[in-house]
Design an enzyme around this catalytic site. Sequence first.
Site, PDB file in Angstrom:
ATOM      1  N   THR A   1       0.903  -1.495   0.192  1.00 59.81           N
ATOM      2  CA  THR A   1       0.264   0.076  -0.180  1.00 59.81           C
ATOM      3  C   THR A   1       0.825   0.829   0.015  1.00 59.81           C
ATOM      4  OG1 THR A   1      -1.611  -1.328   0.902  1.00 59.81           O
ATOM      5  CG2 THR A   1      -1.806   1.020   1.564  1.00 59.81           C
ATOM      6  N   VAL A   2       1.575   1.627   0.930  1.00 58.72           N
ATOM      7  CA  VAL A   2       2.511   2.880   1.141  1.00 58.72           C
ATOM      8  C   VAL A   2       3.397   2.433   0.118  1.00 58.72           C
ATOM      9  CG1 VAL A   2       4.176   4.146   2.666  1.00 58.72           C
ATOM     10  CG2 VAL A   2       2.013   2.708   3.383  1.00 58.72           C
TER      11      VAL A   2
ATOM     12  N   ALA B   1      12.154  -4.414  -5.210  1.00 57.83           N
ATOM     13  CA  ALA B   1      12.279  -5.702  -5.287  1.00 57.83           C
ATOM     14  C   ALA B   1      10.687  -5.981  -4.260  1.00 57.83           C
ATOM     15  CB  ALA B   1      13.372  -5.910  -3.886  1.00 57.83           C
TER      16      ALA B   1
ATOM     17  N   VAL C   1       6.138   7.745  12.327  1.00 56.96           N
ATOM     18  CA  VAL C   1       5.000   7.699  13.595  1.00 56.96           C
ATOM     19  C   VAL C   1       4.164   8.461  13.299  1.00 56.96           C
ATOM     20  CG1 VAL C   1       4.979   8.794  15.854  1.00 56.96           C
ATOM     21  CG2 VAL C   1       7.104   7.983  15.612  1.00 56.96           C
TER      22      VAL C   1
ATOM     23  N   GLY D   1       1.655   8.436  10.267  1.00 58.77           N
ATOM     24  CA  GLY D   1       1.923   8.151   8.889  1.00 58.77           C
ATOM     25  C   GLY D   1       2.245   9.896   8.418  1.00 58.77           C
TER      26      GLY D   1
ATOM     27  N   GLY E   1     -12.848  -2.818   6.763  1.00 57.55           N
ATOM     28  CA  GLY E   1     -11.549  -3.049   6.675  1.00 57.55           C
ATOM     29  C   GLY E   1      -9.742  -1.482   7.285  1.00 57.55           C
TER      30      GLY E   1
ATOM     31  N   ASP F   1       1.726  -0.957  18.558  1.00 56.19           N
ATOM     32  CA  ASP F   1       2.143   0.019  17.786  1.00 56.19           C
ATOM     33  C   ASP F   1       2.162   1.553  18.212  1.00 56.19           C
ATOM     34  OD1 ASP F   1       2.159   0.281  14.413  1.00 56.19           O
ATOM     35  OD2 ASP F   1       0.126   1.901  15.370  1.00 56.19           O
TER      36      ASP F   1
ATOM     37  N   LYS G   1       5.566   3.492  18.380  1.00 60.17           N
ATOM     38  CA  LYS G   1       5.659   5.035  17.835  1.00 60.17           C
ATOM     39  C   LYS G   1       6.332   6.418  19.156  1.00 60.17           C
ATOM     40  CE  LYS G   1       1.991   4.173  14.227  1.00 60.17           C
ATOM     41  NZ  LYS G   1       0.185   3.873  13.916  1.00 60.17           N
TER      42      LYS G   1
END
Length: 436
Positions: A13-14, A43, A132, A134, A187, A201, A205
């Site tokens: 995604t990113v 890659a 951290v 986004g 989602g 998570d 951060k």
Amino acid sequence: MKPIKVGLLGIGTVGAGTFAVLKRNQEEIRRRAGRGIEIAIVADLNTDRAKEITGGTVEVVSDANLVVSRPDIDIVIELIGGYGIARELVMKAIANGKHVVTANKALLATHGTEIFLAAQDKGVMVAFEAAVAGGIPIIKALREGLTANHIQWVAGIINGTTNFILSEMRDKGLDFATVLKEAQRLGYAEADPTFDIEGIDAAHKATIMSAIAFGTPVQFDKAYVEGITNLHATDIRYAEQLGYRIKLLGITKRTSQGIELRVHPTLIPMSRLIANVEGAMNAVLVQGDAVGPTLYYGKGAGAEPTASAVIADLVDITRLTGADHTHRVPYLAFQPGAITDTPILPMSEITTSYYLRLRVADKLGVLANVTKILADASISIDAMMQKEPDEGETQTDIILLTHQTQEKNVDSAIAAIESLSTVDGKVTRIRLEHLA
Ligand code: HSE
């Protein structure tokens, strides 16, 4: 000037967002960076998908080692995630003299010291704005914009999944399990949501922000981590009635005894701007001695918001590649020789306020016993609410808000309260921060 050459590890995604934004805004980015930034090789194990995203414009390989060892690559972007292969590749890239951009908070929070040391030795940059919150440029703000300040504390909503779940629980009065299922269906939550809902998570951060705010090594193993899985809709409702919202906060504070580093559900006054950050959005509040409080708000995840941070790092590196290493911004904001080993305090030593909910028999003297235990533990009560028992019930809920006290006082008071015969079951304890 020739474009700077970038190798991308992982085009999920990113990665796809980074590729798209770099292409769309290439002219503007070139004007800012002083030269073009070109992804020359990608890659990814899924080479078909990688080729589809890149449209046949760059070389695609399945072996990431080919990227980190390719001589013409100046910068490696690591978007694989995790601590295993990602760590190996980052270390190899550094050893080969490549600059690294990563969004990998887990890797930096656990192996940051080793990575920064290796990068320092090789004179390369490791940039991690995307790790951290986004798209919010909080690393840049802490490391550069607020550099004049003695930073006192940082508190952030730094996990969108849990903020979405908490917002839904509050809005719809639903319990955690129901909202989690709905979040997965939409989602917003991963199929395996453990890292998000258990606070891990957010703790990764918070660990990184703590190191940058206070000039200490990254020490995830010392962070206190509590997620939202045991949070009841009842407490969200009672908190509202008392004028508070419950958020999963990542908090780091400097005290005279050491540093607090903790993630847990937290009551915050509804009147604070950060209390009104809803859904999957992120926000970070920083208290500096000179500037006072500053608040940073935005999307903490997603393809293009995170790409925005990745590309900002690419531009920074591109501008500085010719600079002597000692003239670059230090990884953790403080010069490597000035990092101090201020201790991270154990949870028993932290100081905060508390929300306590107890289920008690509706009998004479019950409250007196509870308040005596609190007074004996030097805990001062700030507010109290007792609900009328429901029709036909002999028990009721008492909710107490305390003034600031040390966690160990509350631990011992809770043990004593739970041993009272008139108190049913466990005391619910949620920490409370005024963020004033
Ligand atoms: N899973 C994170 C969140 C985004 O929900 O905010 C990546 O860190």
